[in-house]
Motif scaffolding. Structure first.
Motif, PDB file in Angstrom:
ATOM      1  N   VAL A 170     -67.451   5.534 -23.189  1.00 57.82           N
ATOM      2  CA  VAL A 170     -68.235   5.562 -22.026  1.00 57.82           C
ATOM      3  C   VAL A 170     -68.683   7.157 -22.135  1.00 57.82           C
ATOM      4  O   VAL A 170     -67.830   8.199 -22.343  1.00 57.82           O
ATOM      5  N   GLY A 171     -70.069   7.487 -21.989  1.00 51.11           N
ATOM      6  CA  GLY A 171     -70.505   8.704 -22.102  1.00 51.11           C
ATOM      7  C   GLY A 171     -71.846   8.957 -21.410  1.00 51.11           C
ATOM      8  O   GLY A 171     -72.123   7.684 -20.891  1.00 51.11           O
ATOM      9  N   ASP A 172     -72.415  10.185 -21.092  1.00 55.53           N
ATOM     10  CA  ASP A 172     -73.600  10.403 -20.544  1.00 55.53           C
ATOM     11  C   ASP A 172     -74.717  11.187 -21.494  1.00 55.53           C
ATOM     12  O   ASP A 172     -75.677  11.229 -21.081  1.00 55.53           O
ATOM     13  N   SER A 191     -75.446   6.450 -15.631  1.00 60.50           N
ATOM     14  CA  SER A 191     -76.749   6.908 -15.403  1.00 60.50           C
ATOM     15  C   SER A 191     -76.659   8.227 -14.369  1.00 60.50           C
ATOM     16  O   SER A 191     -77.716   9.149 -14.119  1.00 60.50           O
ATOM     17  N   PHE A 192     -75.661   8.789 -13.692  1.00 61.84           N
ATOM     18  CA  PHE A 192     -75.238   9.790 -13.046  1.00 61.84           C
ATOM     19  C   PHE A 192     -74.741  11.092 -13.541  1.00 61.84           C
ATOM     20  O   PHE A 192     -74.237  11.933 -13.175  1.00 61.84           O
ATOM     21  N   GLY A 193     -74.836  10.877 -14.907  1.00 61.10           N
ATOM     22  CA  GLY A 193     -74.134  12.056 -15.849  1.00 61.10           C
ATOM     23  C   GLY A 193     -75.430  13.220 -16.118  1.00 61.10           C
ATOM     24  O   GLY A 193     -76.459  13.209 -15.306  1.00 61.10           O
ATOM     25  N   PHE A 194     -75.057  13.956 -16.956  1.00 58.85           N
ATOM     26  CA  PHE A 194     -75.820  15.355 -17.340  1.00 58.85           C
ATOM     27  C   PHE A 194     -76.824  14.864 -18.193  1.00 58.85           C
ATOM     28  O   PHE A 194     -77.133  15.044 -19.449  1.00 58.85           O
ATOM     29  N   LEU A 195     -77.871  14.130 -17.989  1.00 64.48           N
ATOM     30  CA  LEU A 195     -78.664  13.247 -18.660  1.00 64.48           C
ATOM     31  C   LEU A 195     -79.908  14.645 -19.127  1.00 64.48           C
ATOM     32  O   LEU A 195     -80.421  15.091 -18.331  1.00 64.48           O
ATOM     33  N   ASP A 196     -80.198  14.567 -20.530  1.00 64.00           N
ATOM     34  CA  ASP A 196     -81.459  15.207 -21.012  1.00 64.00           C
ATOM     35  C   ASP A 196     -82.515  14.370 -21.283  1.00 64.00           C
ATOM     36  O   ASP A 196     -83.620  14.646 -21.826  1.00 64.00           O
ATOM     37  N   ALA A 204     -77.475   2.658 -25.400  1.00 61.94           N
ATOM     38  CA  ALA A 204     -76.113   2.187 -24.972  1.00 61.94           C
ATOM     39  C   ALA A 204     -76.226   0.927 -24.883  1.00 61.94           C
ATOM     40  O   ALA A 204     -77.136   0.248 -24.596  1.00 61.94           O
ATOM     41  N   ASP A 205     -75.159   0.111 -25.140  1.00 61.34           N
ATOM     42  CA  ASP A 205     -75.085  -1.493 -25.109  1.00 61.34           C
ATOM     43  C   ASP A 205     -75.081  -1.768 -23.500  1.00 61.34           C
ATOM     44  O   ASP A 205     -75.525  -3.001 -23.154  1.00 61.34           O
ATOM     45  N   ALA A 206     -74.688  -0.823 -22.398  1.00 63.61           N
ATOM     46  CA  ALA A 206     -74.960  -1.061 -21.185  1.00 63.61           C
ATOM     47  C   ALA A 206     -75.007   0.125 -20.372  1.00 63.61           C
ATOM     48  O   ALA A 206     -74.644   1.274 -20.952  1.00 63.61           O
ATOM     49  N   VAL A 207     -75.241   0.084 -19.201  1.00 67.20           N
ATOM     50  CA  VAL A 207     -75.557   1.206 -18.325  1.00 67.20           C
ATOM     51  C   VAL A 207     -74.885   1.032 -16.877  1.00 67.20           C
ATOM     52  O   VAL A 207     -75.004  -0.103 -16.639  1.00 67.20           O
ATOM     53  N   ILE A 208     -74.232   2.177 -16.524  1.00 65.62           N
ATOM     54  CA  ILE A 208     -73.522   1.671 -15.055  1.00 65.62           C
ATOM     55  C   ILE A 208     -74.040   2.937 -14.272  1.00 65.62           C
ATOM     56  O   ILE A 208     -74.390   3.969 -14.483  1.00 65.62           O
ATOM     57  N   ASP A 209     -74.393   2.430 -12.767  1.00 66.62           N
ATOM     58  CA  ASP A 209     -74.700   3.539 -12.014  1.00 66.62           C
ATOM     59  C   ASP A 209     -73.614   3.821 -11.162  1.00 66.62           C
ATOM     60  O   ASP A 209     -73.662   4.982 -10.286  1.00 66.62           O
ATOM     61  N   SER A 210     -72.472   3.292 -11.205  1.00 69.54           N
ATOM     62  CA  SER A 210     -71.154   3.809 -10.458  1.00 69.54           C
ATOM     63  C   SER A 210     -70.040   3.338 -11.164  1.00 69.54           C
ATOM     64  O   SER A 210     -69.941   2.400 -11.896  1.00 69.54           O
ATOM     65  N   TYR A 211     -68.890   3.918 -10.812  1.00 66.60           N
ATOM     66  CA  TYR A 211     -67.629   3.390 -11.424  1.00 66.60           C
ATOM     67  C   TYR A 211     -67.203   2.198 -11.033  1.00 66.60           C
ATOM     68  O   TYR A 211     -66.328   1.543 -11.472  1.00 66.60           O
ATOM     69  N   ALA A 212     -67.705   1.841  -9.889  1.00 72.37           N
ATOM     70  CA  ALA A 212     -67.285   0.409  -9.482  1.00 72.37           C
ATOM     71  C   ALA A 212     -67.860  -0.741 -10.442  1.00 72.37           C
ATOM     72  O   ALA A 212     -67.352  -1.890 -10.390  1.00 72.37           O
ATOM     73  N   ASP A 213     -68.975  -0.354 -11.185  1.00 70.04           N
ATOM     74  CA  ASP A 213     -69.432  -1.284 -12.319  1.00 70.04           C
ATOM     75  C   ASP A 213     -68.605  -1.207 -13.570  1.00 70.04           C
ATOM     76  O   ASP A 213     -68.946  -1.898 -14.517  1.00 70.04           O
ATOM     77  N   LEU A 214     -67.867  -0.233 -13.595  1.00 67.44           N
ATOM     78  CA  LEU A 214     -67.209   0.057 -15.029  1.00 67.44           C
ATOM     79  C   LEU A 214     -66.251  -1.246 -15.577  1.00 67.44           C
ATOM     80  O   LEU A 214     -66.769  -1.699 -16.686  1.00 67.44           O
ATOM     81  N   VAL A 215     -65.240  -1.622 -14.852  1.00 67.22           N
ATOM     82  CA  VAL A 215     -64.470  -2.872 -15.252  1.00 67.22           C
ATOM     83  C   VAL A 215     -65.140  -4.142 -15.458  1.00 67.22           C
ATOM     84  O   VAL A 215     -65.134  -4.537 -16.602  1.00 67.22           O
ATOM     85  N   PRO A 216     -66.208  -4.516 -14.439  1.00 63.05           N
ATOM     86  CA  PRO A 216     -66.869  -5.529 -14.652  1.00 63.05           C
ATOM     87  C   PRO A 216     -67.911  -5.560 -16.059  1.00 63.05           C
ATOM     88  O   PRO A 216     -67.946  -6.624 -16.688  1.00 63.05           O
ATOM     89  N   THR A 217     -68.247  -4.308 -16.196  1.00 63.20           N
ATOM     90  CA  THR A 217     -68.973  -4.143 -17.466  1.00 63.20           C
ATOM     91  C   THR A 217     -68.405  -4.276 -18.730  1.00 63.20           C
ATOM     92  O   THR A 217     -68.710  -4.947 -19.768  1.00 63.20           O
ATOM     93  N   LEU A 218     -67.339  -3.813 -19.018  1.00 62.47           N
ATOM     94  CA  LEU A 218     -66.410  -3.781 -19.983  1.00 62.47           C
ATOM     95  C   LEU A 218     -65.934  -5.177 -20.199  1.00 62.47           C
ATOM     96  O   LEU A 218     -65.918  -5.590 -21.372  1.00 62.47           O
ATOM     97  N   GLU A 219     -65.678  -5.874 -19.074  1.00 61.06           N
ATOM     98  CA  GLU A 219     -65.307  -7.427 -19.297  1.00 61.06           C
ATOM     99  C   GLU A 219     -66.522  -8.053 -19.659  1.00 61.06           C
ATOM    100  O   GLU A 219     -66.419  -8.914 -20.598  1.00 61.06           O
ATOM    101  N   ARG A 220     -67.534  -7.905 -19.489  1.00 57.36           N
ATOM    102  CA  ARG A 220     -68.826  -8.559 -19.940  1.00 57.36           C
ATOM    103  C   ARG A 220     -69.108  -8.111 -21.305  1.00 57.36           C
ATOM    104  O   ARG A 220     -69.544  -9.214 -22.264  1.00 57.36           O
TER     105      ARG A 220
END
Length: 222
Positions: A170-172, A191-196, A204-220
């Motif tokens: 996971v990175g930004d 999407s909330f990181g230090f984007l240039d 990336a294979d997926a993008v998350i907008d909050s940490y609430a999305d992390l575990v469901p995204t990993l499961e997917r």
């Protein structure tokens, strides 16, 4: 629980787990002050974070109209200030610690691979009292020259130090996603990181907008 699809979940540090922008900008502006250069807004410094502290300083100085003359001494000045003021305003992103707790409960080993110098990364984690959450911490200097992200080497080392198994990262930044993809692991961009650049352009294979999305995204992805 043993049904989680990843044995290891690795994270970038600055702009991914932690919002370090205010403290990094303070260190950059302290150094710009000493060189007689105009200060930069936090958002401008944020755009230069990701490729290591020296690159951040060089890009910030170029933007402020200063050439690279004497950059080594200025770099040392910046690092000394940052080490002394490493967690004045730094905070975990909203929901980050709860997501790490969930990953731990699901049996995943959690690691950090950052381009920040390892001793500074460890000092920051210690100061915030969260070091014990991580199975390993690999810095930009841990494996020697040429082996920081975007090289896949630190991702491979993370997997080895965590005992092997299926991993995700996971990175930004483009450094994070390039390293993860080169290492052959699924990647998630925040999407909330230090984007240039636009987050969709990181590849990336997926993008998350909050940490609430992390575990469901990993499961997917699993």
């Amino acid at each position: 629980m043993t049904d989680f699809p990843f044995a290891i979940v690795g994270f970038d540090l600055d702009g991914t787990l932690l919002d370090t922008s205010a403290d990094l900008a303070a260190a950059v502006n302290h150094t710009l002050d000493g060189a007689g250069c105009p200060r930069l807004a936090i958002d401008r410094v944020k755009a230069h974070i990701g490729g290591g502290a020296r690159r951040m300083l060089a890009l910030s100085f170029a933007e402020a109209g200063h050439d690279e003359a004497g950059l080594d001494a200025l770099y040392d000045r910046m690092l000394a200030f940052y080490a002394d003021n490493i967690a004045v305003e730094t905070r975990a992103f909203d929901g980050c610690l709860a997501a790490l707790d969930t990953l731990a409960r699901r049996g995943a080993r959690i690691a950090i691979v950052t381009n920040k110098a390892e001793h500074l990364a460890r000092k920051l984690l210690d100061t915030l009292g969260i070091s014990s959450r991580f199975a390993c911490v690999i810095g930009g200097d841990t494996l020697g020259p040429g082996n920081a992200k975007p090289s896949p080497a630190p991702i491979h080392e993370m997997i080895a130090r965590c005992g092997g198994g299926r991993a995700a990262f996971v990175g930004d930044s483009i450094y994070d996603i390039t390293a993860g993809r080169a290492a052959g692991v699924p990647t998630i961009a925040v999407s909330f990181g230090f984007l240039d650049r636009p987050v969709a352009d990181l590849g990336a294979d997926a993008v998350i907008d909050s940490y609430a999305d992390l575990v469901p995204t990993l499961e997917r992805l699993g």
